[in-house]
Design a protein around this motif. Structure first.
Motif, PDB file in Angstrom:
ATOM      1  N   GLU A   1     -83.264 -36.250  -7.854  1.00  0.00           N
ATOM      2  CA  GLU A   1     -83.895 -35.895  -6.590  1.00  0.00           C
ATOM      3  C   GLU A   1     -83.463 -36.830  -5.465  1.00  0.00           C
ATOM      4  O   GLU A   1     -83.178 -36.384  -4.368  1.00  0.00           O
ATOM      5  CB  GLU A   1     -85.419 -35.943  -6.721  1.00  0.00           C
ATOM      6  CG  GLU A   1     -85.987 -34.943  -7.715  1.00  0.00           C
ATOM      7  CD  GLU A   1     -87.490 -35.087  -7.892  1.00  0.00           C
ATOM      8  OE1 GLU A   1     -88.103 -35.837  -7.108  1.00  0.00           O
ATOM      9  OE2 GLU A   1     -88.049 -34.464  -8.809  1.00  0.00           O
ATOM     10  N   LEU A   2     -83.448 -38.130  -5.756  1.00  0.00           N
ATOM     11  CA  LEU A   2     -83.127 -39.117  -4.731  1.00  0.00           C
ATOM     12  C   LEU A   2     -82.035 -40.043  -5.251  1.00  0.00           C
ATOM     13  O   LEU A   2     -82.199 -40.687  -6.289  1.00  0.00           O
ATOM     14  CB  LEU A   2     -84.379 -39.928  -4.359  1.00  0.00           C
ATOM     15  CG  LEU A   2     -85.515 -39.114  -3.707  1.00  0.00           C
ATOM     16  CD1 LEU A   2     -86.785 -39.946  -3.630  1.00  0.00           C
ATOM     17  CD2 LEU A   2     -85.106 -38.641  -2.329  1.00  0.00           C
TER      18      LEU A   2
ATOM     19  N   LYS B   1     -80.138 -46.335   0.376  1.00  0.00           N
ATOM     20  CA  LYS B   1     -79.560 -46.999   1.546  1.00  0.00           C
ATOM     21  C   LYS B   1     -80.471 -46.831   2.760  1.00  0.00           C
ATOM     22  O   LYS B   1     -80.725 -47.792   3.504  1.00  0.00           O
ATOM     23  CB  LYS B   1     -78.171 -46.443   1.847  1.00  0.00           C
ATOM     24  CG  LYS B   1     -77.430 -47.172   2.965  1.00  0.00           C
ATOM     25  CD  LYS B   1     -76.025 -46.629   3.116  1.00  0.00           C
ATOM     26  CE  LYS B   1     -75.221 -47.454   4.120  1.00  0.00           C
ATOM     27  NZ  LYS B   1     -75.821 -47.458   5.470  1.00  0.00           N
ATOM     28  N   ARG B   2     -80.981 -45.636   2.935  1.00  0.00           N
ATOM     29  CA  ARG B   2     -81.831 -45.351   4.097  1.00  0.00           C
ATOM     30  C   ARG B   2     -83.171 -46.101   4.019  1.00  0.00           C
ATOM     31  O   ARG B   2     -83.624 -46.681   5.008  1.00  0.00           O
ATOM     32  CB  ARG B   2     -82.071 -43.851   4.175  1.00  0.00           C
ATOM     33  CG  ARG B   2     -82.928 -43.419   5.366  1.00  0.00           C
ATOM     34  CD  ARG B   2     -83.068 -41.913   5.433  1.00  0.00           C
ATOM     35  NE  ARG B   2     -83.767 -41.362   4.275  1.00  0.00           N
ATOM     36  CZ  ARG B   2     -83.185 -40.654   3.308  1.00  0.00           C
ATOM     37  NH1 ARG B   2     -81.887 -40.413   3.348  1.00  0.00           N
ATOM     38  NH2 ARG B   2     -83.880 -40.175   2.289  1.00  0.00           N
ATOM     39  N   GLU B   3     -83.782 -46.110   2.860  1.00  0.00           N
ATOM     40  CA  GLU B   3     -85.132 -46.638   2.726  1.00  0.00           C
ATOM     41  C   GLU B   3     -85.186 -48.131   2.390  1.00  0.00           C
ATOM     42  O   GLU B   3     -86.213 -48.766   2.612  1.00  0.00           O
ATOM     43  CB  GLU B   3     -85.896 -45.858   1.650  1.00  0.00           C
ATOM     44  CG  GLU B   3     -86.085 -44.394   1.986  1.00  0.00           C
ATOM     45  CD  GLU B   3     -86.829 -43.643   0.897  1.00  0.00           C
ATOM     46  OE1 GLU B   3     -87.573 -44.300   0.123  1.00  0.00           O
ATOM     47  OE2 GLU B   3     -86.680 -42.413   0.815  1.00  0.00           O
TER      48      GLU B   3
ATOM     49  N   THR C   1     -84.516 -45.089  -8.534  1.00  0.00           N
ATOM     50  CA  THR C   1     -85.671 -45.226  -9.415  1.00  0.00           C
ATOM     51  C   THR C   1     -85.841 -46.644  -9.920  1.00  0.00           C
ATOM     52  O   THR C   1     -86.971 -47.137 -10.036  1.00  0.00           O
ATOM     53  CB  THR C   1     -85.547 -44.259 -10.603  1.00  0.00           C
ATOM     54  OG1 THR C   1     -85.383 -42.929 -10.098  1.00  0.00           O
ATOM     55  CG2 THR C   1     -86.786 -44.299 -11.475  1.00  0.00           C
ATOM     56  N   PHE C   2     -84.750 -47.330 -10.227  1.00  0.00           N
ATOM     57  CA  PHE C   2     -84.839 -48.678 -10.777  1.00  0.00           C
ATOM     58  C   PHE C   2     -85.101 -49.744  -9.715  1.00  0.00           C
ATOM     59  O   PHE C   2     -85.561 -50.841 -10.033  1.00  0.00           O
ATOM     60  CB  PHE C   2     -83.557 -49.031 -11.530  1.00  0.00           C
ATOM     61  CG  PHE C   2     -83.366 -48.285 -12.818  1.00  0.00           C
ATOM     62  CD1 PHE C   2     -84.413 -47.620 -13.425  1.00  0.00           C
ATOM     63  CD2 PHE C   2     -82.122 -48.247 -13.431  1.00  0.00           C
ATOM     64  CE1 PHE C   2     -84.241 -46.931 -14.612  1.00  0.00           C
ATOM     65  CE2 PHE C   2     -81.933 -47.558 -14.621  1.00  0.00           C
ATOM     66  CZ  PHE C   2     -82.996 -46.898 -15.212  1.00  0.00           C
ATOM     67  N   CYS C   3     -84.811 -49.450  -8.462  1.00  0.00           N
ATOM     68  CA  CYS C   3     -84.961 -50.453  -7.402  1.00  0.00           C
ATOM     69  C   CYS C   3     -86.419 -50.901  -7.275  1.00  0.00           C
ATOM     70  O   CYS C   3     -87.326 -50.073  -7.166  1.00  0.00           O
ATOM     71  CB  CYS C   3     -84.483 -49.871  -6.072  1.00  0.00           C
ATOM     72  SG  CYS C   3     -84.748 -50.989  -4.663  1.00  0.00           S
ATOM     73  N   PRO C   4     -86.676 -52.212  -7.247  1.00  0.00           N
ATOM     74  CA  PRO C   4     -88.050 -52.693  -7.100  1.00  0.00           C
ATOM     75  C   PRO C   4     -88.616 -52.521  -5.699  1.00  0.00           C
ATOM     76  O   PRO C   4     -89.801 -52.759  -5.471  1.00  0.00           O
ATOM     77  CB  PRO C   4     -87.929 -54.181  -7.456  1.00  0.00           C
ATOM     78  CG  PRO C   4     -86.524 -54.537  -7.104  1.00  0.00           C
ATOM     79  CD  PRO C   4     -85.711 -53.311  -7.432  1.00  0.00           C
TER      80      PRO C   4
ATOM     81  N   VAL D   1     -76.325 -38.026  -7.300  1.00  0.00           N
ATOM     82  CA  VAL D   1     -77.785 -38.101  -7.215  1.00  0.00           C
ATOM     83  C   VAL D   1     -78.398 -38.161  -8.620  1.00  0.00           C
ATOM     84  O   VAL D   1     -79.345 -37.443  -8.935  1.00  0.00           O
ATOM     85  CB  VAL D   1     -78.382 -36.915  -6.414  1.00  0.00           C
ATOM     86  CG1 VAL D   1     -79.805 -37.216  -5.998  1.00  0.00           C
ATOM     87  CG2 VAL D   1     -77.553 -36.640  -5.172  1.00  0.00           C
ATOM     88  N   CYS D   2     -77.852 -39.033  -9.459  1.00  0.00           N
ATOM     89  CA  CYS D   2     -78.429 -39.186 -10.792  1.00  0.00           C
ATOM     90  C   CYS D   2     -79.806 -39.837 -10.711  1.00  0.00           C
ATOM     91  O   CYS D   2     -80.645 -39.664 -11.587  1.00  0.00           O
ATOM     92  CB  CYS D   2     -77.502 -39.992 -11.692  1.00  0.00           C
ATOM     93  SG  CYS D   2     -77.388 -41.753 -11.281  1.00  0.00           S
TER      94      CYS D   2
END
Length: 360
Positions: free
Chosen positions: A18-19, A25-27, A75-78, A69-70
């Motif tokens: 999904e993301l 990069k954006r968020e 998802t792993f980013c804190p 977009v795997c």
């Protein structure tokens, strides 16, 4: 703990497919809240760390033209979504819900090495704990951070006692140390220990616990030791310090009170007020409220204990096995921590949380 979350083996974060990196990069990256932990790079071959606008700034970049977009990086980013309550229940067995800035822990000690050939930052606690874990077969490789003659950090996978000792001492500049976990896996390690900052521990706990469709080797991560951290510094700090003390003459660096202290090879201490190096604090530190690495198996820091000792919080069953084994086998010795010491840690932890709320 009769809850659905407690009975699940994974934490649900429905972001895979999904993301992808463009969202990361954006968020995170573009907002200046990337902690440079290295989790995205460690688990996705399509992401690299490259220089940003300044010569020394390093930021994650997508190395290919097409993002599949795997979802691994996002998802792993804190810094994306950190479901702390779920992670606490899954990893620590119960939820802290922010009630205690020390986090969930089973026991707390002042600890130092009993090995004469180990000279770590404050008692050689981390080095000695890893040394026991290696000898006992609890891990077959420890990801440590070492530095070159110019004090630039880099990771190393220690599989022997002698190599392990090379990582003794704290490094105060940002480095994506989680990439060392990838190196350990590629080197054939199947039981990996890692020592790092709270943000890095958060990233690896997400790797270990989130519901995901990919085989990334998370079952090989066996021991996480977290370091107390109020903030960390960009690499530009080294150029500033070099004007005070030549980097090749530095023996040790430390933060005591309101000073950044540099110990040279002649034993002289050079003190720099922390206010003088504020501009070098990593931007990503501004959104982190975790002072004592609350998701680690074992958390270690100098604050709260006498000189030459480290404060150690044991948070998980695995952490207990390592610390008790190190005590019983003569790797370390322990002492009680005074209430005054715990009070100081709580004050610093509270200050970091307040700073995060203000910056947020």
């Amino acid at each position: 703990m009769g809850t659905e979350t407690a009975n699940r083996e994974t934490v649900r974060l429905p972001t895979f497919l999904e993301l992808g990196f463009s969202a990361l990069k954006r968020e995170v990256v573009d907002k200046g809240i990337c902690s440079l932990c290295g989790t995205c790079v460690a688990f996705c071959d399509k992401i690299v760390i490259e220089a940003g606008e300044s010569e020394t700034a390093e930021l994650p970049e997508f190395a290919e033209g097409y993002d599949t977009v795997c979802g691994l990086c996002y998802t792993f980013c804190p810094r994306t979504l950190l479901p702390l309550s779920e992670l606490e229940r899954r990893v620590l067995g119960k939820e802290n819900a922010g009630e205690d800035v020390l986090g969930v822990y089973r026991s707390c000690y002042a600890l130092r090495s009993k090995r004469a050939d180990i000279s770590g930052q404050d008692g050689g606690a981390v080095t000695s704990l890893f040394a026991y874990a290696l000898e006992a077969g609890l891990i077959d490789g420890a990801v440590i951070t070492v530095s070159d003659e110019q004090w630039k950090p880099k990771t190393k996978v220690a599989t022997s006692y002698e190599t392990l000792k090379e990582g003794a001492g704290t490094k105060y500049t940002l480095y994506p140390s989680v990439v060392g976990v990838k190196d350990a896996m590629e080197n054939g390690c199947n039981a990996i220990g890692f020592v790092g900052l709270p943000c890095q521990i958060q990233g690896l706990r997400k790797v270990q616990t989130v519901e995901q469709p990919y085989a990334v080797g998370r079952e090989k991560i066996k021991l996480l030791i977290g370091l107390f951290c109020m903030e960390n510094f960009k690499e530009e700090l080294l150029a500033f310090v070099n004007k005070k003390v030549p980097l090749e003459q530095m023996q040790k660096v430390d933060i005591k009170g309101k000073e950044f202290q540099i110990y040279d090879k002649d034993g002289k201490v050079h003190a720099i007020p922390l206010d003088a190096i504020k501009e070098y604090i990593g931007e990503g530190c501004s959104v982190c409220g975790d002072y004592t690495a609350e998701l680690a198996d074992i958390s270690v820091g100098s604050v709260g204990s006498d000189g030459g000792w480290s404060t150690v919080f044991v948070r998980t069953e695995q952490g207990e096995v390592v610390v008790k084994g190190a005590i019983e086998n003569g790797y370390v010795e322990v002492a009680e921590i005074a209430d005054k010491g715990l009070g100081l840690i709580r004050r610093l932890g509270t200050r970091k949380r307040k700073n995060t709320q203000t910056n947020g």
